[in-house]
Design an enzyme around this catalytic site. Structure first.
Site, PDB file in Angstrom:
ATOM      1  N   SER A 108      42.262  36.156  30.591  1.00 55.67           N
ATOM      2  CA  SER A 108      41.358  37.196  30.071  1.00 55.67           C
ATOM      3  C   SER A 108      40.887  36.822  28.676  1.00 55.67           C
ATOM      4  CB  SER A 108      42.103  38.528  30.005  1.00 55.67           C
ATOM      5  OG  SER A 108      41.338  39.490  29.313  1.00 55.67           O
ATOM      6  N   TYR A 121      49.577  43.067  27.101  1.00 51.60           N
ATOM      7  CA  TYR A 121      48.535  42.471  27.956  1.00 51.60           C
ATOM      8  C   TYR A 121      47.907  41.270  27.250  1.00 51.60           C
ATOM      9  CZ  TYR A 121      44.537  42.105  31.097  1.00 51.60           C
ATOM     10  OH  TYR A 121      43.589  41.636  31.986  1.00 51.60           O
TER      11      TYR A 121
HETATM   12  N1  LIG Z   1      38.959  43.810  35.594  1.00 49.98           N
HETATM   13  C1  LIG Z   1      38.815  43.255  34.404  1.00 49.98           C
HETATM   14  O1  LIG Z   1      38.018  43.702  33.551  1.00 49.98           O
HETATM   15  C2  LIG Z   1      39.614  42.038  34.040  1.00 49.98           C
HETATM   16  C3  LIG Z   1      39.285  41.378  32.857  1.00 49.98           C
HETATM   17  C4  LIG Z   1      39.991  40.251  32.502  1.00 49.98           C
HETATM   18  C5  LIG Z   1      40.984  39.785  33.326  1.00 49.98           C
HETATM   19  N2  LIG Z   1      41.298  40.448  34.466  1.00 49.98           N
HETATM   20  C6  LIG Z   1      42.377  39.895  35.290  1.00 49.98           C
HETATM   21  O2  LIG Z   1      41.874  39.686  36.600  1.00 49.98           O
HETATM   22  C7  LIG Z   1      42.969  39.747  37.528  1.00 49.98           C
HETATM   23  C8  LIG Z   1      42.593  40.683  38.664  1.00 49.98           C
HETATM   24  O3  LIG Z   1      42.445  41.978  38.102  1.00 49.98           O
HETATM   25  P1  LIG Z   1      41.544  43.122  38.756  1.00 49.98           P
HETATM   26  O4  LIG Z   1      40.670  43.645  37.690  1.00 49.98           O
HETATM   27  O5  LIG Z   1      40.970  42.667  40.039  1.00 49.98           O
HETATM   28  O6  LIG Z   1      42.698  44.198  38.975  1.00 49.98           O
HETATM   29  P2  LIG Z   1      43.079  45.064  40.261  1.00 49.98           P
HETATM   30  O7  LIG Z   1      41.852  45.541  40.922  1.00 49.98           O
HETATM   31  O8  LIG Z   1      44.083  46.061  39.769  1.00 49.98           O
HETATM   32  O9  LIG Z   1      43.762  43.988  41.207  1.00 49.98           O
HETATM   33  C9  LIG Z   1      44.997  43.417  40.864  1.00 49.98           C
HETATM   34  C10 LIG Z   1      45.426  42.530  42.008  1.00 49.98           C
HETATM   35  O10 LIG Z   1      46.701  41.983  41.680  1.00 49.98           O
HETATM   36  C11 LIG Z   1      47.590  42.207  42.774  1.00 49.98           C
HETATM   37  N3  LIG Z   1      48.931  42.417  42.223  1.00 49.98           N
HETATM   38  C12 LIG Z   1      49.291  43.224  41.206  1.00 49.98           C
HETATM   39  N4  LIG Z   1      50.622  43.158  41.007  1.00 49.98           N
HETATM   40  C13 LIG Z   1      51.096  42.282  41.926  1.00 49.98           C
HETATM   41  C14 LIG Z   1      52.379  41.774  42.227  1.00 49.98           C
HETATM   42  N5  LIG Z   1      53.478  42.166  41.541  1.00 49.98           N
HETATM   43  N6  LIG Z   1      52.504  40.880  43.242  1.00 49.98           N
HETATM   44  C15 LIG Z   1      51.416  40.493  43.951  1.00 49.98           C
HETATM   45  N7  LIG Z   1      50.168  40.922  43.700  1.00 49.98           N
HETATM   46  C16 LIG Z   1      50.023  41.805  42.709  1.00 49.98           C
HETATM   47  C17 LIG Z   1      47.074  43.472  43.471  1.00 49.98           C
HETATM   48  O11 LIG Z   1      47.402  43.494  44.834  1.00 49.98           O
HETATM   49  P3  LIG Z   1      48.596  44.471  45.405  1.00 49.98           P
HETATM   50  O12 LIG Z   1      48.481  45.788  44.703  1.00 49.98           O
HETATM   51  O13 LIG Z   1      48.363  44.526  46.882  1.00 49.98           O
HETATM   52  O14 LIG Z   1      49.869  43.763  45.094  1.00 49.98           O
HETATM   53  C18 LIG Z   1      45.565  43.281  43.314  1.00 49.98           C
HETATM   54  O15 LIG Z   1      45.064  42.469  44.344  1.00 49.98           O
HETATM   55  C19 LIG Z   1      44.181  40.206  36.709  1.00 49.98           C
HETATM   56  O16 LIG Z   1      44.961  39.086  36.361  1.00 49.98           O
HETATM   57  C20 LIG Z   1      43.562  40.822  35.467  1.00 49.98           C
HETATM   58  O17 LIG Z   1      44.428  40.790  34.351  1.00 49.98           O
HETATM   59  C21 LIG Z   1      40.622  41.559  34.860  1.00 49.98           C
END
Ligand SMILES: NC(=O)c1ccc[n+]([C@@H]2O[C@H](COP(=O)([O-])OP(=O)(O)OC[C@H]3O[C@@H](n4cnc5c(N)ncnc54)[C@H](OP(=O)(O)O)[C@@H]3O)[C@@H](O)[C@H]2O)c1
Length: 225
Positions: A108, A121
């Site tokens: 991120s 985070y």
């Molecule tokens: N959205 C943003 O603005 C943003 C910005 C920068 C970086 N990111 C990064 O992008 C990545 C994806 O985030 P997102 O925004 O798509 O969030 P999200 O919609 O909350 O999705 C998170 C994903 O991680 C999986 N997950 C969470 N905990 C887990 C665990 N203990 N074991 C296995 N899978 C797990 C969840 O699947 P299950 O619940 O089925 O396990 C889900 O598929 C993350 O690393 C986040 O930090 C996001």
């Protein structure tokens, strides 16, 4: 092709019809043995081997206070950092044996500075970005490419819980396209969108006392991207 998550019911019901080659593994990234076993099972299946591993799982725990929440911080570190180590451990064993591979981690822009209200985070994403940078050097002789993806704010369930302003927010569809292109090109580092890239690199280069002063101003109340 396979996806991992704790809850596979999040996949569309008809995902097998739409994508017959996609398999799903229900596994928690903090469960090292379960994850390594799932990766081995996949690599020994019809796909034979492992071309790309994307460590995407990540969490951010919302908090109404800026006082450190230690149990939440430990949870974040376990998923965001230990989860990446577990994911890459499973993948690298196979990739080193086959003599090629590509590892990708979703970090991120929050990892480039200590964001207020998102200490754990930010720290977890700093760890992921520096781990990947080191590995990009260490693994080059093994013919393993390394890509670090650093998004700004993307509209997903993770950000939908944020009560604060999220500048330069992008749709998940557009974000996925940009990430896909970077992976195809085996880019070492992707920071996007461009407005957030310049903002975060500017904040990163500032003398730290100026950065601290800026982040106490009311307009700077954003975090967890
Ligand atoms: N959205 C943003 O603005 C943003 C910005 C920068 C970086 N990111 C990064 O992008 C990545 C994806 O985030 P997102 O925004 O798509 O969030 P999200 O919609 O909350 O999705 C998170 C994903 O991680 C999986 N997950 C969470 N905990 C887990 C665990 N203990 N074991 C296995 N899978 C797990 C969840 O699947 P299950 O619940 O089925 O396990 C889900 O598929 C993350 O690393 C986040 O930090 C996001």
């Amino acid at each position: 092709m396979a996806v991992c998550g704790r809850n596979l019911s999040k996949l569309p019901e008809n995902y097998r019809e739409k994508c017959p080659r996609l398999s799903g593994y229900s596994v928690d990234v903090t469960d090292r043995d379960g994850l390594v076993a799932a990766v081995q099972t996949f690599a020994n299946s019809g796909e034979k081997g492992l071309d790309i591993m994307v460590a995407n799982a990540g969490i951010s725990v919302g908090s109404k206070t800026r006082i450190p929440q230690f149990s939440a911080a430990v949870k974040i570190m376990n998923v965001n950092v230990i989860g990446v180590l577990n994911t890459m451990e499973g993948a690298l064993e196979i990739m080193r044996a086959q003599g090629h591979g590509h590892i990708v981690a979703v970090s991120s822009v929050a990892g480039f500075v200590g964001l207020p209200g998102a200490a754990a985070y930010s720290a977890s994403k700093s760890a992921v970005t520096t781990l990947m940078e080191s590995w990009s050097i260490d693994l080059a002789p093994e013919n393993i490419a390394v890509t670090t993806i650093c998004p700004g704010f993307i509209d997903t369930p993770l950000t939908q819980q944020n009560p604060h302003a999220m500048p330069f927010m992008m749709s998940s569809e557009k974000g996925a396209q940009i990430i896909r292109r970077a992976i195809d090109k085996k880019k070492a580092l992707l920071l996007f969108p461009w407005q957030m890239r310049w903002l975060i690199l500017f904040l990163n280069k500032l003398p730290r006392f100026i950065y601290r002063r800026i982040m106490t101003l009311p307009f700077a109340n954003f975090s967890k991207g």
